[in-house]
Design a protein around this motif. Sequence first.
Motif, PDB file in Angstrom:
ATOM      1  N   TYR A  84       0.779  -1.144  -0.099  1.00 36.40           N
ATOM      2  CA  TYR A  84       0.234   0.041   0.138  1.00 36.40           C
ATOM      3  C   TYR A  84       0.903   1.392   0.120  1.00 36.40           C
ATOM      4  N   GLY A  85       1.898   1.147   0.955  1.00 39.57           N
ATOM      5  CA  GLY A  85       2.854   2.410   1.012  1.00 39.57           C
ATOM      6  C   GLY A  85       3.585   2.618  -0.494  1.00 39.57           C
ATOM      7  N   LYS A  86       3.813   1.502  -0.984  1.00 40.99           N
ATOM      8  CA  LYS A  86       4.757   1.837  -2.348  1.00 40.99           C
ATOM      9  C   LYS A  86       3.606   2.276  -3.479  1.00 40.99           C
ATOM     10  N   LEU A  87       2.235   1.977  -3.397  1.00 36.21           N
ATOM     11  CA  LEU A  87       1.465   2.438  -4.446  1.00 36.21           C
ATOM     12  C   LEU A  87       1.045   4.122  -4.246  1.00 36.21           C
ATOM     13  N   ALA A  88       0.929   4.365  -2.815  1.00 34.52           N
ATOM     14  CA  ALA A  88       0.405   5.568  -2.357  1.00 34.52           C
ATOM     15  C   ALA A  88       1.842   6.529  -2.365  1.00 34.52           C
ATOM     16  N   SER A  89       1.593   7.610  -3.116  1.00 34.37           N
ATOM     17  CA  SER A  89       2.613   8.543  -3.155  1.00 34.37           C
ATOM     18  C   SER A  89       2.949   9.071  -1.926  1.00 34.37           C
ATOM     19  N   SER A  90       2.171   9.453  -1.168  1.00 36.58           N
ATOM     20  CA  SER A  90       2.308  10.314  -0.073  1.00 36.58           C
ATOM     21  C   SER A  90       2.565   9.668   1.338  1.00 36.58           C
ATOM     22  N   MET A  91       2.462   8.435   0.972  1.00 35.28           N
ATOM     23  CA  MET A  91       2.651   7.593   2.467  1.00 35.28           C
ATOM     24  C   MET A  91       4.170   7.071   2.275  1.00 35.28           C
ATOM     25  N   ASP A  92       4.438   6.673   3.427  1.00 39.25           N
ATOM     26  CA  ASP A  92       6.056   6.002   3.470  1.00 39.25           C
ATOM     27  C   ASP A  92       5.561   4.663   3.604  1.00 39.25           C
ATOM     28  N   ALA A  93       6.244   4.038   2.770  1.00 37.54           N
ATOM     29  CA  ALA A  93       6.159   2.521   2.527  1.00 37.54           C
ATOM     30  C   ALA A  93       6.871   1.735   3.799  1.00 37.54           C
ATOM     31  N   SER A  94       6.252   0.904   4.601  1.00 34.26           N
ATOM     32  CA  SER A  94       7.103   0.035   5.556  1.00 34.26           C
ATOM     33  C   SER A  94       8.157  -0.861   4.895  1.00 34.26           C
TER      34      SER A  94
END
Length: 256
Positions: A214-224
Amino acid sequence: MNFFSLIHVEFKKIRRSKILLLLLAAVIILWVPSILNASVNFNIQDIGISPENNFLIQGFLGMSWFLFPASMVACTVLLNQTERGNNGILKMLALPVNTAKLCIAKFTVLLSLAAAQILMSVGMYFISAAIASQTQHYPFLLSPTFVLKEAGLIFLASVPMITFFQALSVCIRTPVFSVGIGLASIVPSVLMINTKAWFAWPMSYPLFIITSEYGKLASSMDASRIEWIPWIPVAAIFTVVCFLLSCFCFGRAERK
């Protein structure tokens, strides 16, 4: 009786059971809300993820956090109850069959049921995405390769968790306690994935994997970030210990 014969027998035992219907019902319950609330996927501009990706990931998040693990808890208990009902386990132990082989055969069936439910969820996703595409006039369908990759990650990450549930159902003969402990172990997953020690709680693995995607697909989120070390060694040790415990304890109480 060889190993493949044992697997064949185990599949025959569940042929008339309600296990597959239970798994299918859970999958339908998971995706129906996604169809009804498809319009919500357009209100996520601040997250930076496309509506079609959000549609898939939200469904898989719900599956990997509770529905899929809870289904596996139910399956492990139901599979073992098929033996304990009408003293079926005593009849099996009376045959020239190794208890460890019988336990491994049951585990193979359990993994097959896990794969079956994930494939059901993939199929239901495509049906749901097609319906949502028609009702919202927007293409929600994603590439089958991408969807199967995400589903495969969930399955692989769930193997240590499934071995734990198997060991739990073998060692705790009272179904109520086995189910209760299994379901209780799922709840802390949301908390564990937000800690640095997430790898120490195998029940959180499927959820952590999808959260990372999810984090990889969402640009404003930091991927775990997935730290393969110490995750892989810990997962391997946990899986082997639970697997050996299941094989060692299977049928011992009945033999006494």
